[in-house]
Design a protein around this motif. Structure first.
Motif, PDB file in Angstrom:
ATOM      1  N   PHE A 134      45.701  33.337 138.462  1.00  0.00           N
ATOM      2  CA  PHE A 134      46.463  33.849 137.465  1.00  0.00           C
ATOM      3  C   PHE A 134      45.560  34.869 136.774  1.00  0.00           C
ATOM      4  CE2 PHE A 134      48.840  29.961 138.306  1.00  0.00           C
ATOM      5  CZ  PHE A 134      49.910  30.402 138.698  1.00  0.00           C
ATOM      6  N   CYS A 135      46.094  35.690 136.035  1.00  0.00           N
ATOM      7  CA  CYS A 135      45.438  37.098 135.403  1.00  0.00           C
ATOM      8  C   CYS A 135      46.168  37.632 134.326  1.00  0.00           C
ATOM      9  CB  CYS A 135      44.317  37.812 136.180  1.00  0.00           C
ATOM     10  SG  CYS A 135      45.428  39.118 137.089  1.00  0.00           S
ATOM     11  N   LYS A 136      45.617  38.592 133.783  1.00  0.00           N
ATOM     12  CA  LYS A 136      46.327  39.553 133.153  1.00  0.00           C
ATOM     13  C   LYS A 136      46.522  41.046 133.514  1.00  0.00           C
ATOM     14  CE  LYS A 136      47.270  36.831 129.243  1.00  0.00           C
ATOM     15  NZ  LYS A 136      48.226  36.742 128.175  1.00  0.00           N
ATOM     16  N   ILE A 137      47.504  41.928 133.476  1.00  0.00           N
ATOM     17  CA  ILE A 137      47.494  43.250 133.633  1.00  0.00           C
ATOM     18  C   ILE A 137      48.334  43.908 132.587  1.00  0.00           C
ATOM     19  CG2 ILE A 137      47.277  43.032 136.290  1.00  0.00           C
ATOM     20  CD1 ILE A 137      50.374  43.416 136.261  1.00  0.00           C
ATOM     21  N   GLN A 138      47.789  45.121 132.549  1.00  0.00           N
ATOM     22  CA  GLN A 138      48.272  45.950 131.329  1.00  0.00           C
ATOM     23  C   GLN A 138      49.603  46.839 132.071  1.00  0.00           C
ATOM     24  OE1 GLN A 138      45.816  48.866 129.855  1.00  0.00           O
ATOM     25  NE2 GLN A 138      46.421  47.950 127.696  1.00  0.00           N
ATOM     26  N   GLU A 139      50.847  46.549 131.396  1.00  0.00           N
ATOM     27  CA  GLU A 139      52.121  47.040 131.577  1.00  0.00           C
ATOM     28  C   GLU A 139      52.506  47.887 130.359  1.00  0.00           C
ATOM     29  OE1 GLU A 139      55.132  44.348 132.886  1.00  0.00           O
ATOM     30  OE2 GLU A 139      54.728  44.639 134.927  1.00  0.00           O
ATOM     31  N   ASN A 140      52.645  48.991 130.555  1.00  0.00           N
ATOM     32  CA  ASN A 140      52.936  50.077 129.335  1.00  0.00           C
ATOM     33  C   ASN A 140      52.288  49.586 128.012  1.00  0.00           C
ATOM     34  OD1 ASN A 140      55.315  51.001 130.696  1.00  0.00           O
ATOM     35  ND2 ASN A 140      56.328  49.480 130.488  1.00  0.00           N
ATOM     36  N   ASP A 141      51.165  49.629 128.096  1.00  0.00           N
ATOM     37  CA  ASP A 141      50.030  49.226 127.241  1.00  0.00           C
ATOM     38  C   ASP A 141      50.290  47.870 126.455  1.00  0.00           C
ATOM     39  OD1 ASP A 141      49.029  51.928 127.319  1.00  0.00           O
ATOM     40  OD2 ASP A 141      50.489  52.517 125.994  1.00  0.00           O
ATOM     41  N   THR A 142      50.660  46.996 127.222  1.00  0.00           N
ATOM     42  CA  THR A 142      51.019  45.510 126.718  1.00  0.00           C
ATOM     43  C   THR A 142      50.418  44.584 127.857  1.00  0.00           C
ATOM     44  OG1 THR A 142      53.107  46.150 125.701  1.00  0.00           O
ATOM     45  CG2 THR A 142      52.396  43.672 126.090  1.00  0.00           C
TER      46      THR A 142
END
Length: 61
Positions: free
Chosen positions: A22-30
């Motif tokens: 699992f990780c984090k990605i940016q969607e619409n600056d969030t």
């Protein structure tokens, strides 16, 4: 709840994929939770938001 090393089937192409991490990605600056996964027949990696993965994949029995 999604699990690492579990196999999931894509709703459209019916291929199996394995969650690696699992990780984090940016969607619409969030920043949102995301899933790193791969097809069960090769080493190519993919990333998709956690919610989109839940919508488009089902746990393989």
């Amino acid at each position: 709840m999604l699990k690492i090393n579990q196999t999931y089937t894509h709703y459209k192409n019916k291929q199996n994929y394995i969650i690696l991490n699992f990780c984090k990605i940016q969607e619409n600056d969030t920043w949102v939770k995301a899933v790193i996964y791969k097809p069960d027949d090769c080493e190519e990696l993919f990333v998709r938001s956690y919610t989109e993965f839940e919508d488009k994949f089902k746990k393989t029995k």
